[in-house]
Design a protein around this motif. Structure first.
Motif, PDB file in Angstrom:
ATOM      1  N   UNK A 491      -8.969  25.658  53.482  1.00 53.95           N
ATOM      2  CA  UNK A 491      -8.766  24.376  54.164  1.00 53.95           C
ATOM      3  C   UNK A 491      -7.366  24.268  54.742  1.00 53.95           C
ATOM      4  N   UNK A 492      -7.198  23.384  55.666  1.00 58.28           N
ATOM      5  CA  UNK A 492      -5.886  23.113  56.243  1.00 58.28           C
ATOM      6  C   UNK A 492      -5.924  21.743  56.878  1.00 58.28           C
ATOM      7  N   UNK A 493      -4.810  21.359  57.473  1.00 61.24           N
ATOM      8  CA  UNK A 493      -4.740  20.081  58.182  1.00 61.24           C
ATOM      9  C   UNK A 493      -4.524  20.392  59.648  1.00 61.24           C
ATOM     10  N   UNK A 494      -5.604  20.596  60.374  1.00 58.49           N
ATOM     11  CA  UNK A 494      -5.434  20.845  61.799  1.00 58.49           C
ATOM     12  C   UNK A 494      -6.763  20.666  62.489  1.00 58.49           C
ATOM     13  N   UNK A 495      -6.705  20.708  63.793  1.00 59.60           N
ATOM     14  CA  UNK A 495      -7.914  20.506  64.584  1.00 59.60           C
ATOM     15  C   UNK A 495      -8.888  21.655  64.395  1.00 59.60           C
ATOM     16  N   UNK A 496      -8.379  22.792  63.911  1.00 59.60           N
ATOM     17  CA  UNK A 496      -9.266  23.944  63.688  1.00 59.60           C
ATOM     18  C   UNK A 496      -9.841  23.968  62.275  1.00 59.60           C
ATOM     19  N   UNK A 497      -9.415  23.053  61.418  1.00 58.91           N
ATOM     20  CA  UNK A 497      -9.840  23.090  60.010  1.00 58.91           C
ATOM     21  C   UNK A 497     -11.065  22.220  59.793  1.00 58.91           C
ATOM     22  N   UNK A 498     -12.210  22.876  59.625  1.00 57.59           N
ATOM     23  CA  UNK A 498     -13.433  22.110  59.418  1.00 57.59           C
ATOM     24  C   UNK A 498     -13.971  22.297  58.003  1.00 57.59           C
ATOM     25  N   UNK A 499     -13.208  22.957  57.160  1.00 57.39           N
ATOM     26  CA  UNK A 499     -13.591  23.157  55.766  1.00 57.39           C
ATOM     27  C   UNK A 499     -13.213  21.898  54.979  1.00 57.39           C
ATOM     28  N   UNK A 500     -14.146  21.339  54.183  1.00 63.86           N
ATOM     29  CA  UNK A 500     -13.801  20.123  53.438  1.00 63.86           C
ATOM     30  C   UNK A 500     -12.574  20.320  52.542  1.00 63.86           C
ATOM     31  N   UNK A 501     -11.739  19.313  52.511  1.00 62.80           N
ATOM     32  CA  UNK A 501     -10.564  19.300  51.628  1.00 62.80           C
ATOM     33  C   UNK A 501     -11.042  18.877  50.239  1.00 62.80           C
ATOM     34  N   UNK A 502     -10.647  19.615  49.229  1.00 60.22           N
ATOM     35  CA  UNK A 502     -11.116  19.313  47.875  1.00 60.22           C
ATOM     36  C   UNK A 502      -9.959  19.043  46.923  1.00 60.22           C
ATOM     37  N   UNK A 503     -10.284  18.326  45.877  1.00 61.11           N
ATOM     38  CA  UNK A 503      -9.275  18.018  44.868  1.00 61.11           C
ATOM     39  C   UNK A 503      -8.684  19.308  44.321  1.00 61.11           C
ATOM     40  N   UNK A 504      -7.387  19.325  44.101  1.00 63.34           N
ATOM     41  CA  UNK A 504      -6.702  20.492  43.563  1.00 63.34           C
ATOM     42  C   UNK A 504      -6.104  21.393  44.630  1.00 63.34           C
ATOM     43  N   UNK A 505      -6.506  21.215  45.868  1.00 62.46           N
ATOM     44  CA  UNK A 505      -5.909  22.041  46.917  1.00 62.46           C
ATOM     45  C   UNK A 505      -4.466  21.614  47.156  1.00 62.46           C
ATOM     46  N   UNK A 506      -3.603  22.612  47.348  1.00 65.56           N
ATOM     47  CA  UNK A 506      -2.224  22.318  47.738  1.00 65.56           C
ATOM     48  C   UNK A 506      -2.114  22.577  49.229  1.00 65.56           C
ATOM     49  N   UNK A 507      -1.679  21.562  49.959  1.00 66.46           N
ATOM     50  CA  UNK A 507      -1.556  21.681  51.411  1.00 66.46           C
ATOM     51  C   UNK A 507      -0.132  21.338  51.816  1.00 66.46           C
ATOM     52  N   UNK A 508       0.304  21.940  52.915  1.00 72.37           N
ATOM     53  CA  UNK A 508       1.574  21.499  53.478  1.00 72.37           C
ATOM     54  C   UNK A 508       1.290  20.352  54.435  1.00 72.37           C
ATOM     55  N   UNK A 509       2.270  19.462  54.563  1.00 69.49           N
ATOM     56  CA  UNK A 509       2.231  18.367  55.537  1.00 69.49           C
ATOM     57  C   UNK A 509       3.495  18.536  56.354  1.00 69.49           C
ATOM     58  N   UNK A 510       3.355  18.963  57.601  1.00 66.06           N
ATOM     59  CA  UNK A 510       4.562  19.321  58.351  1.00 66.06           C
ATOM     60  C   UNK A 510       4.485  18.975  59.834  1.00 66.06           C
ATOM     61  N   UNK A 511       4.458  17.676  60.129  1.00 65.63           N
ATOM     62  CA  UNK A 511       4.531  17.296  61.536  1.00 65.63           C
ATOM     63  C   UNK A 511       5.889  17.665  62.118  1.00 65.63           C
ATOM     64  N   UNK A 512       5.956  17.767  63.428  1.00 62.49           N
ATOM     65  CA  UNK A 512       7.209  18.134  64.070  1.00 62.49           C
ATOM     66  C   UNK A 512       7.282  17.623  65.492  1.00 62.49           C
ATOM     67  N   UNK A 513       8.386  17.916  66.116  1.00 55.55           N
ATOM     68  CA  UNK A 513       8.536  17.640  67.540  1.00 55.55           C
ATOM     69  C   UNK A 513       9.655  18.531  68.065  1.00 55.55           C
TER      70      UNK A 513
END
Lengths: 605, 605
Positions: A491-513
């Motif tokens: 899983x990931x956080x992006x427009x290409x990530x269609x895998x369900x996010x599940x409890x226990x997953x560690x994800x980065x949160x990194x918006x930018x400009x």
């Protein structure tokens, strides 16, 4: 683990290396040869021995493919690497092509006549990759043929394959014994009427067997292959130089260790339905298995991928502990930077070295988790910038400094980005920084219904920028392993990530400009997905993030007037937590700095 | 166009209708027969003649499939219709199955022995549907056979096929002449090396030829088929009773009109690559074309779908005008409701009738755009509730009333939902209403980068509810036609919508929240996608919504304390615009009501 700032290859490389490769192609009877960046394990980092693409072309990015014929050659890289490829590669010898817009099959069809044969090393390409390429080449009358590796045949001083010791990873850190994992996955195989699963991903093997290795930089894995049988036994194929008595005792009787040369024989003897991961298994393995009379291939995702991503309570506790340790190191680093940068003279390489020294001083650092990104001023706007001696920039006081770095510890992997003021920052940079921060806060605070994927919530991190007519051209976040890969699926956080996010997953949160030519802004925390507390009157089970990363966010870059009260509350609470958790772990001077860096916004800049 | 509140069929239906159907199956030599809700044009509304599923089973929902064998029968409906099917259908004769969780193929495999033959009417199923079903049945040794319609064979008083006149739709309203549209699409066919495209969707034909019809309720289309040739000619196949001299003159020489019986011959004579839409074309047409020696089928989306969805400036201007007219009618309705409901005694049917009378009184209403949803109290929580004489509820003062309705006008299609207080509303209803409103505002104000799909931004309408542990189980919005279908592809605002949203598309924005057994809340506006004004300092081209719907949002249900200043500003600005645009169009009494309904929030409830 020290970072190497030399450029290992030069554009001149190709001049001397293409001719012998072409002679080898002629001898092998092929009209073309494929040289991918990948090794047999499809990891992000490869061993020096596997740097075939860099050896041939000079290109050192983490993804790419060279295609060579007798008269021509092309290098395919994705948009991240277009500029870097242009700088590193001799464009007169390699046509620079953009993947996936340009297709290697089309390029080959344009330069080779019908009947052409293109060689490839079946260890370095996945089944899915070769299958798609074969289909695309067929209409042009071009054939793909698996042969021995022609680069290896002509690369005279090719380094040896790595042979780092495979070490046990404590069950107390993993939260589950290797026996439990094998039993659970074997049960799933039996439920799906599968006799076995072949596992080619080194981090899957590391997770399954509770081991860690050192065959590549930055990711503590060993090069190996494994067959998990439906009864729970595992056949592990690895260089015996990596295996010692401690490992044998850790693995126990249910895990048989074989030399890699025996893999083919074991595959040939498999019977029944055997699970292979199309995207993670070398075509060599698929070919062997297809030839095995008793086995039928069933395409399935590597069975370790999902349970590996959903961390156990012990792994989450480990992550918290690793992040406290790493956060204390970040405080020492940030305080040092604040004391040092305004004096001038500091270079990007100085910063990278100092940060690594500070992490090393924790006494717990196994490795950094990836090559540090440290971009001052305009270098910060190059999203995949890695400083080297040629690009090394002296930080001018006032430059924005973007530092993206992380550590590998026994109890967890960290990945943090902070963007820092080294002097008075322009108003527009503060405005953009604040919009990026609003995105970080919005998704950090989000509750969302179970079952959603990254694509379904990615927008939440971007709306503040969108309202201002701004955006960023990368995902909002990626999965992170537990003392494993800093980039981990599914899983990931992006427009290409269609895998369900599940409890226990560690994800980065990194918006930018990024303002090209001026500066880059990114703020990154890691967070673990938890069941959300159901608020009063709430009806639905929801997920929420627990932020793991602990380090101040530069208050000098925040335009507090652009934050609403709930955002200000979030930031103040975050800083209060950072201060409370880290103050006991830093020295007196840094503690003073930390207290100031974590003051409530209402106290002013 | 008057709504019919009778229940046309009863659960007893099946008792008398299954036996003759089974005799016809025996005569036709099939062991099973499929009875879908669809007609030959796959529209949402079907003509009375095509209500075969309701005739057979009693089920009147808008989607479903009955499968009948000699000894058994099953009805497959989706989750929206489970309750309704249970109420309408004789469960002792039809096993009620949930689609897509339960599979018709599995059910058939469970009741029929190998070698079984299942009949279907090739006009009523798309190629994609039959293709998938055939593949699912094959492993069970079951065969699908296209035959004549066995329901038609035994339905004695089956209504005639509709023969409503096909009327020209002014190019001034369409913004583009039919000749222009034909030329543009023919050009696209030539660019793609296509000789022709077969068009089976009535709204595509209506759009392409600038015509409207009256063959089904609520959607102004004619049942017809068309072949668009690469030179720009069109062959139109329609009952000649629908065609008059005015239409012939409007269509001109480039459009040849044929009787529907000639379609097969024309298909047989096609040559070259012919585009068919897998999901929109009856398998009958695909079979004919496959048998044509000179033609090769190329599966392509109906070429009208995308240009039809992207409205012209004239259509957008028409939509604005239709929404002003419809908004004035809504004001008259809402003011009447406010005067009448508190007295008590009003029923849901009274409300539906009154609203339709008021829309009719505009003198411009061609039809309502769908059966009005009017749910008082607990009925509002049933998302697809349609009142009938059996369920008709008297509105108790204090009930929340959810009214979802719309009109078909020459210049546009409307669709609006307002949830209304008929007396003091409970605090929890106001809180939920305000959270729903925050979702509507968030997405109405959103700017987003071009190229995103509904799935990428749907979350924006839900985050306020999510934070409170709430959600809604339907999409946030759907495409709307221009005096065409109130539900129109290809884009929408939901987790299932992956088609990019483009400028000119009209979408509904309709977040909601439902407390089963108590009340339902939904607020719906239509909006047209426009290029966003780039704010100062903005860099990226963005899209934004221009709200079309004009009608007050019930201020008595808003807990203003839950809105932030930007949300309050949005609502006040919207109400100011509603008041300014509609005041000149309503009578003095309603104008006074309107002014009060549109006061700024700061003025209190």
């Amino acid at each position: 683990m020290l970072q190497d700032f030399r450029r290992r290859t030069t554009p001149e490389t190709a001049a001397s290396r293409l001719p012998p490769l072409r002679r080898a192609m002629e001898e092998a009877g092929v009209d073309g040869f494929l040289v991918p960046r990948a090794d047999a394990h499809q990891g992000e980092t490869v061993a020096p021995r596997d740097e075939r693409l860099a050896w041939l072309t000079g290109f050192t990015g983490s993804a790419g493919l060279a295609v060579v014929t007798a008269a021509q050659a092309a290098l395919f890289v994705d948009s991240r690497y277009t500029l870097q490829a242009r700088a590193e590669v001799d464009g007169t010898r390699f046509a620079l092509c953009r993947h996936p817009e340009d297709k290697p099959a089309d390029w080959l069809a344009g330069v080779l006549p019908e009947g052409g044969r293109i060689g490839f090393d079946p260890w370095l390409h996945t089944f899915g990759e070769i299958d798609a390429l074969r289909e695309a080449l067929a209409p042009h009358g071009l054939e793909l043929v698996g042969i021995h590796n022609l680069v290896d045949a002509v690369w005279e001083d090719q380094p040896e394959a790595p042979r780092a010791r495979i070490r046990p990873h404590a069950a107390a850190l993993a939260g589950r014994s290797a026996a439990e994992k094998r039993a659970r996955l074997a049960g799933e195989l039996r439920e799906n009427d599968l006799a076995a699963a072949v596992i080619a991903a080194p981090d899957s093997i590391a997770w399954l067997l509770n081991v860690r290795g050192g065959d590549v930089a930055r990711t503590p894995v060993a090069h190996a292959f494994a067959i998990l049988h439906a009864e729970g036994r595992v056949d592990l194929f690895a260089d015996l130089a990596k295996v010692d008595a401690e490992l044998r005792s850790h693995l126990g009787n249910e895990v048989a260790i074989h030399v890699p040369e025996d893999l083919g024989q074991h595959l040939a003897e498999l019977t029944g339905r055997v699970a292979l991961d199309k995207a993670r298994t070398p075509v060599w393995i698929a070919d062997r298995l297809a030839a095995a009379s008793g086995a039928a291939i069933v395409w399935r995702t590597d069975p370790c991928i999902l349970p590996k991503a959903c961390k156990t309570e012990a792994e989450i506790a480990g992550a918290r502990s690793a992040h406290r340790r790493d956060g204390a190191a970040m405080v020492a680093f940030l305080a040092w930077l604040d004391r040092t940068a305004p004096r001038g003279g500091l270079t990007e390489i100085d910063v990278v070295r100092r940060l690594e020294e500070i992490r090393t001083a924790t006494g717990a650092l196994r490795d950094i988790s990836f090559e540090t990104i440290c971009g001052a001023g305009p270098d910060g706007a190059i999203v995949h910038y890695r400083v080297n001696e040629a690009t090394n920039r002296t930080i001018a006081p006032g430059d924005l400094l973007l530092v993206d770095s992380g550590g590998q510890y026994d109890d967890g992997t960290t990945d943090i980005t902070r963007t820092l003021a080294t002097g008075p920052a322009p108003a527009d940079a503060r405005r953009r920084f604040t919009l990026v921060l609003r995105g970080l806060i919005a998704i950090s605070r989000l509750r969302w219904p179970e079952g959603l994927a990254g694509r379904d919530i990615d927008a939440v991190a971007r709306t503040a920028l969108w309202q201002a007519g701004l955006d960023y051209d990368h995902g909002t976040g990626h999965g992170v392993g537990s003392y494993l890969g800093v980039h981990e699926g599914p899983a990931g956080l992006s427009r290409r990530s269609t895998e369900p996010i599940r409890a226990g997953m560690i994800l980065s949160i990194e918006p930018g400009n990024y303002r090209e030519g001026l500066y880059g802004i990114r703020i990154e925390n890691l967070a673990v997905v938890q069941p959300a507390e159901i608020p009063q009157g709430g009806e639905r089970p929801m997920h929420a993030f627990e932020t793991l990363t602990l380090a101040p966010i530069d208050r000098r870059l925040i335009d507090a007037g652009l934050l609403d009260p709930a955002e200000r509350d979030w930031l103040d609470a975050y800083h209060a937590r950072v201060a409370a958790d880290l103050a006991p772990l830093v020295d007196a001077e840094d503690a003073q700095w930390l207290a100031a860096a974590c003051r409530p916004l209402a106290d002013g800049p």
